[in-house]
Design an enzyme around this catalytic site. Structure first.
Site, mmCIF file in Angstrom:
data_model
loop_
_atom_site.group_PDB
_atom_site.id
_atom_site.type_symbol
_atom_site.label_atom_id
_atom_site.label_comp_id
_atom_site.label_asym_id
_atom_site.label_seq_id
_atom_site.Cartn_x
_atom_site.Cartn_y
_atom_site.Cartn_z
ATOM 1 N N LYS A 190 0.850 -1.204 0.000
ATOM 2 C CA LYS A 190 0.000 0.000 0.000
ATOM 3 C C LYS A 190 0.887 1.256 0.000
ATOM 4 O O LYS A 190 0.696 2.169 -0.785
ATOM 5 C CB LYS A 190 -0.924 -0.018 1.220
ATOM 6 C CG LYS A 190 -1.868 -1.208 1.185
ATOM 7 C CD LYS A 190 -2.544 -1.446 2.497
ATOM 8 C CE LYS A 190 -3.457 -2.663 2.423
ATOM 9 N NZ LYS A 190 -2.773 -3.922 2.041
ATOM 10 N N PRO B 131 -1.786 -0.035 11.895
ATOM 11 C CA PRO B 131 -1.394 -1.444 11.951
ATOM 12 C C PRO B 131 -2.389 -2.243 12.789
ATOM 13 O O PRO B 131 -3.222 -1.688 13.501
ATOM 14 C CB PRO B 131 -0.038 -1.406 12.667
ATOM 15 C CG PRO B 131 0.352 0.031 12.781
ATOM 16 C CD PRO B 131 -0.911 0.829 12.697
ATOM 17 N N SER B 132 -2.262 -3.565 12.731
ATOM 18 C CA SER B 132 -3.051 -4.417 13.616
ATOM 19 C C SER B 132 -2.469 -4.332 15.021
ATOM 20 O O SER B 132 -1.250 -4.352 15.195
ATOM 21 C CB SER B 132 -2.980 -5.876 13.152
ATOM 22 O OG SER B 132 -3.423 -6.722 14.190
ATOM 23 N N GLY C 22 -10.107 -9.335 7.322
ATOM 24 C CA GLY C 22 -11.202 -10.287 7.157
ATOM 25 C C GLY C 22 -12.371 -9.697 6.371
ATOM 26 O O GLY C 22 -12.566 -8.469 6.334
ATOM 27 N N THR D 167 -14.815 -7.672 8.549
ATOM 28 C CA THR D 167 -14.323 -6.314 8.870
ATOM 29 C C THR D 167 -14.462 -5.406 7.647
ATOM 30 O O THR D 167 -14.789 -4.217 7.780
ATOM 31 C CB THR D 167 -12.843 -6.356 9.319
ATOM 32 O OG1 THR D 167 -12.672 -7.411 10.247
ATOM 33 C CG2 THR D 167 -12.419 -5.059 9.962
ATOM 34 N N GLU E 254 -8.408 -6.346 0.252
ATOM 35 C CA GLU E 254 -7.759 -7.658 0.127
ATOM 36 C C GLU E 254 -8.226 -8.485 1.306
ATOM 37 O O GLU E 254 -7.826 -8.234 2.451
ATOM 38 C CB GLU E 254 -6.234 -7.502 0.166
ATOM 39 C CG GLU E 254 -5.658 -6.732 -0.989
ATOM 40 C CD GLU E 254 -5.683 -7.502 -2.287
ATOM 41 O OE1 GLU E 254 -6.046 -8.690 -2.282
ATOM 42 O OE2 GLU E 254 -5.334 -6.917 -3.317
ATOM 43 N N GLY F 23 -10.367 -12.283 2.965
ATOM 44 C CA GLY F 23 -10.120 -13.685 3.282
ATOM 45 C C GLY F 23 -10.202 -14.584 2.058
ATOM 46 O O GLY F 23 -10.559 -14.149 0.956
ATOM 47 N N CYS G 1 -3.619 -15.569 4.064
ATOM 48 C CA CYS G 1 -4.857 -15.414 3.297
ATOM 49 C C CYS G 1 -4.892 -16.412 2.142
ATOM 50 O O CYS G 1 -5.939 -16.977 1.840
ATOM 51 C CB CYS G 1 -4.985 -13.993 2.787
ATOM 52 S SG CYS G 1 -3.536 -13.429 1.876
ATOM 53 N N GLU H 23 -13.167 -20.413 6.168
ATOM 54 C CA GLU H 23 -11.732 -20.103 6.186
ATOM 55 C C GLU H 23 -11.208 -20.470 7.574
ATOM 56 O O GLU H 23 -11.514 -19.814 8.560
ATOM 57 C CB GLU H 23 -11.504 -18.603 5.930
ATOM 58 C CG GLU H 23 -10.026 -18.274 5.894
ATOM 59 C CD GLU H 23 -9.694 -16.774 5.851
ATOM 60 O OE1 GLU H 23 -10.398 -15.972 6.478
ATOM 61 O OE2 GLU H 23 -8.707 -16.430 5.184
ATOM 62 N N LYS I 297 -15.122 -12.229 -6.000
ATOM 63 C CA LYS I 297 -16.247 -12.489 -5.093
ATOM 64 C C LYS I 297 -15.959 -11.798 -3.743
ATOM 65 O O LYS I 297 -15.466 -10.666 -3.726
ATOM 66 C CB LYS I 297 -16.462 -13.986 -4.918
ATOM 67 C CG LYS I 297 -16.715 -14.751 -6.228
ATOM 68 C CD LYS I 297 -17.045 -16.198 -5.890
ATOM 69 C CE LYS I 297 -16.856 -17.142 -7.021
ATOM 70 N NZ LYS I 297 -16.930 -18.548 -6.633
ATOM 71 N N GLU J 67 -3.267 -5.670 -5.861
ATOM 72 C CA GLU J 67 -2.031 -5.109 -5.317
ATOM 73 C C GLU J 67 -0.836 -5.817 -5.948
ATOM 74 O O GLU J 67 -1.002 -6.729 -6.737
ATOM 75 C CB GLU J 67 -2.003 -5.274 -3.784
ATOM 76 C CG GLU J 67 -3.030 -4.400 -3.077
ATOM 77 C CD GLU J 67 -2.939 -4.428 -1.565
ATOM 78 O OE1 GLU J 67 -3.265 -3.403 -0.940
ATOM 79 O OE2 GLU J 67 -2.558 -5.476 -0.997
HETATM 80 P P1 NAD Z 1 -9.227 -8.197 10.837
HETATM 81 O O1 NAD Z 1 -10.216 -7.984 9.770
HETATM 82 O O2 NAD Z 1 -9.692 -8.574 12.191
HETATM 83 O O3 NAD Z 1 -8.326 -6.871 11.062
HETATM 84 C C1 NAD Z 1 -7.650 -6.245 9.992
HETATM 85 C C2 NAD Z 1 -7.389 -4.797 10.361
HETATM 86 O O4 NAD Z 1 -8.636 -4.097 10.419
HETATM 87 C C3 NAD Z 1 -6.732 -4.603 11.745
HETATM 88 O O5 NAD Z 1 -5.799 -3.560 11.670
HETATM 89 C C4 NAD Z 1 -7.923 -4.223 12.603
HETATM 90 O O6 NAD Z 1 -7.572 -3.518 13.782
HETATM 91 C C5 NAD Z 1 -8.716 -3.367 11.635
HETATM 92 N N1 NAD Z 1 -10.134 -3.172 11.987
HETATM 93 C C6 NAD Z 1 -10.901 -3.900 12.833
HETATM 94 N N2 NAD Z 1 -12.161 -3.396 12.858
HETATM 95 C C7 NAD Z 1 -12.182 -2.344 12.018
HETATM 96 C C8 NAD Z 1 -13.186 -1.416 11.612
HETATM 97 N N3 NAD Z 1 -14.434 -1.470 12.094
HETATM 98 N N4 NAD Z 1 -12.861 -0.463 10.713
HETATM 99 C C9 NAD Z 1 -11.602 -0.396 10.188
HETATM 100 N N5 NAD Z 1 -10.609 -1.239 10.549
HETATM 101 C C10 NAD Z 1 -10.892 -2.205 11.442
HETATM 102 O O7 NAD Z 1 -8.210 -9.279 10.258
HETATM 103 P P2 NAD Z 1 -7.009 -10.000 10.999
HETATM 104 O O8 NAD Z 1 -7.557 -10.953 12.006
HETATM 105 O O9 NAD Z 1 -6.025 -8.972 11.432
HETATM 106 O O10 NAD Z 1 -6.375 -10.817 9.752
HETATM 107 C C11 NAD Z 1 -6.890 -12.032 9.312
HETATM 108 C C12 NAD Z 1 -7.780 -11.862 8.090
HETATM 109 O O11 NAD Z 1 -7.106 -11.095 7.100
HETATM 110 C C13 NAD Z 1 -8.077 -13.199 7.424
HETATM 111 O O12 NAD Z 1 -9.427 -13.254 7.019
HETATM 112 C C14 NAD Z 1 -7.174 -13.223 6.211
HETATM 113 O O13 NAD Z 1 -7.606 -14.047 5.178
HETATM 114 C C15 NAD Z 1 -7.163 -11.769 5.829
HETATM 115 N N6 NAD Z 1 -5.967 -11.465 5.038
HETATM 116 C C16 NAD Z 1 -6.111 -11.196 3.688
HETATM 117 C C17 NAD Z 1 -4.986 -10.942 2.907
HETATM 118 C C18 NAD Z 1 -5.109 -10.650 1.423
HETATM 119 O O14 NAD Z 1 -4.159 -10.112 0.836
HETATM 120 N N7 NAD Z 1 -6.213 -10.969 0.765
HETATM 121 C C19 NAD Z 1 -3.720 -10.968 3.485
HETATM 122 C C20 NAD Z 1 -3.609 -11.254 4.853
HETATM 123 C C21 NAD Z 1 -4.740 -11.492 5.608
#
Ligand code: NAD
Length: 481
Positions: free
Chosen positions: A161, A176-177, A227, A230, A248, A250, A282, A383, A455, A462
């Site tokens: 990004k 960040p997370s 996810g 989210t 990007e 799940g 993911c 998932e 989907k 990216e």
């Molecule tokens: P998550 O969705 O819980 O959190 C992701 C981010 O969103 C975190 O920084 C979190 O704090 C933030 N967030 C939470 N609530 C929010 C809100 N209401 N508004 C805005 N931001 C918010 O995901 P996770 O548990 O950190 O990661 C796992 C998930 O991520 C899995 O589903 C995985 O498949 C997916 N993932 C996808 C890719 C991809 O490139 N497609 C890569 C890695 C992970």
């Protein structure tokens, strides 16, 4: 590590670090250990960061693209140089093993370098000059971009990004997370030091901070990885201020083994696709379709190899893989295993515990294989994001393709065969953003390939050249002669 020695990580706003609230980060492989203390922000911190990025935007936009590219190359050097110091901290936060953390730094470095080399050409306007008019179709940055990332591969998922956003002249606010923010932010502090103040900002916090960022009227773009549930909240939070989104999300990646595949030759690569990062990727292989004719042979060979895995702390060089990242993820995987255990499928627990005495003090799960399982079972359909995979027998290729496509997800996928033509033909029938043939893991990625899902696995792409259009607007200019 004792608490007094751990790094204290603040927000990064307009080139300054600041701390509001402080939260302890515990090692998921040794829950008694605090590995860092990280700030917890509020909507006010988000507002400060967005305004800093907004103020820095005009000068950064007007900086020549070549100079911005040189800054990205400097950032790449800084990131590569940070790996040795910060990869152990990343292991302590996210629970992966060392090579996984180092791979995250290496992939992130590659993304910065690759993007720096592509941008000037990408930004060149398309122009038409005739008797009536001069037309210039230009690409301009959107303004303040927000990046929201998960914990599993925080470095590269930030860089895919940050690199296209900054290269094309946007400024950035990253959230960040909370489960993997320290190593990432310490690396970004060093990168921010070679950029004008306000071009790169970081605000820490939970979902409320993410939502405030998404809803901020001065944010013009959100790049989100996380996810699917989210992402729906992100869409809601951005709805009232109409902004561009890259999502990007799940996945539930299928791997289809064809009956001509050489099991011994492909087994290791399929296993890497399933169990790297304890399945918390993911685009991990999350369901495997096996021809019924060779099912028993494949399942036996698969289980034998999985049984060789040793699970332990990420800093233990003997660990094949580490614990799960957090309590919610741990409980989710245990719940899925319980439901599978109580079904007609055969759940097999394999591998060994490296340090059984620490087992209760971390989110450890041994690798599992689910045999004799239906395509419609929850473990095949959901998932799992953990070290468990269903092996599903199929009768013919049409059925395998139908089942592979029978999912609300469509991130990546793979075909395993000794015949490249057959592999290509089948790959074209799979509904996914990417299909790999005879590979499915980090080694499958190539920056020339756009990465993203169809989907409910996402919107947009990216990586490499594919990421750049996500961060620009078209600006059409016409001079009437
Ligand atoms: P998550 O969705 O819980 O959190 C992701 C981010 O969103 C975190 O920084 C979190 O704090 C933030 N967030 C939470 N609530 C929010 C809100 N209401 N508004 C805005 N931001 C918010 O995901 P996770 O548990 O950190 O990661 C796992 C998930 O991520 C899995 O589903 C995985 O498949 C997916 N993932 C996808 C890719 C991809 O490139 N497609 C890569 C890695 C992970």
């Amino acid at each position: 590590m004792t608490q007094t020695m751990v790094p204290q990580v603040g927000h990064l706003i307009a080139g300054e670090t600041s701390v509001t609230g402080l939260r302890e980060v515990h090692d998921p492989g040794h829950l008694d250990n605090v590995v860092a203390q990280v700030a917890v922000g509020t909507a006010d911190d988000v507002d400060r960061a967005v305004r800093a990025a907004h103020d820095a935007f005009p000068a950064w936009r007007d900086t020549p693209a070549g100079e911005r590219a040189r800054k990205l190359l400097a950032a790449a050097e800084i990131l590569a140089g940070s790996s040795e110091e910060l990869a152990p901290l990343l292991v302590g936060e996210h629970g992966g093993v060392m090579w996984e953390a180092q791979t995250d730094f290496a992939l992130g470095t590659g993304v910065l370098q690759n993007t720096a080399g592509l941008t000037e050409e990408f930004l060149r306007p398309v122009q038409f000059d005739d008797e009536q008019s001069f037309i210039s179709v230009e690409k301009v940055p959107r303004g303040v971009a927000a990046a929201i990332v998960p914990w599993n591969m925080p470095i590269v998922l930030t860089m895919v990004k940050l690199a296209p956003a900054l290269a094309t002249g946007n400024t950035l606010v990253l959230k960040p997370s909370p489960f993997a923010s320290a190593a990432l932010t310490l690396a970004l502090e060093k990168i921010a030091a070679v950029l004008p103040a306000g071009v790169l900002n970081v605000v820490h916090g939970e979902g409320d901070v993410g939502a405030a960022l998404c809803g901020h009227p001065l944010v013009r773009k959100v790049g989100f990885t996380g996810g699917t549930a989210t992402a729906r909240k992100v869409i809601e939070a951005t709805a009232s201020t109409t902004k561009n989104l890259t999502l990007e999300l799940g996945g539930n990646d299928p791997a289809i083994l064809l009956d001509d595949a050489d099991i011994d030759a492909v087994l290791d690569r399929i296993l890497t696709g399933v169990y790297t990062r304890s399945g918390q990727i993911c685009f991990a292989v999350k369901r495997i379709y096996v021809p019924r004719r060779i099912y028993q042979r494949f399942a036996d060979a698969f289980c034998d190899r999985v049984n060789e895995y040793a699970v332990g702390h990420g800093l233990d060089p003997q660990a094949s893989f580490g614990p799960l990242n957090n309590e919610a993820q741990f409980k989710k995987v245990l719940d899925l295993l319980d439901r599978t255990r109580n079904s007609s499928a055969q759940l097999v627990e394999l591998g060994r515990k490296l340090d059984p005495s620490s087992w209760e003090n971390g989110y450890y799960v041994l690798p599992h294989v689910v045999r004799d399982v239906e395509h419609t079972a929850p473990v095949s359909y959901e998932e799992q994001f953990g070290p468990v995979v269903p092996l599903i027998a199929y009768d013919d290729e049409d059925q395998a393709v139908r089942w592979a496509n029978d999912s609300e997800y469509g991130l990546c996928s793979s075909v395993w065969t000794a015949d490249p033509e057959r592999g290509l033909e089948l790959a074209r029938r799979i509904e996914a953003g990417s299909t790999f043939i005879n590979t499915h893991s980090f080694e499958s990625l190539d920056l020339r390939m756009p990465f993203g899902g169809i989907k409910q696995s996402g919107i947009g792409r990216e990586f490499g050249a594919a990421g750049l259009p996500e961060y620009v607007e078209g600006h059409s200019i016409r001079l009437l002669k």
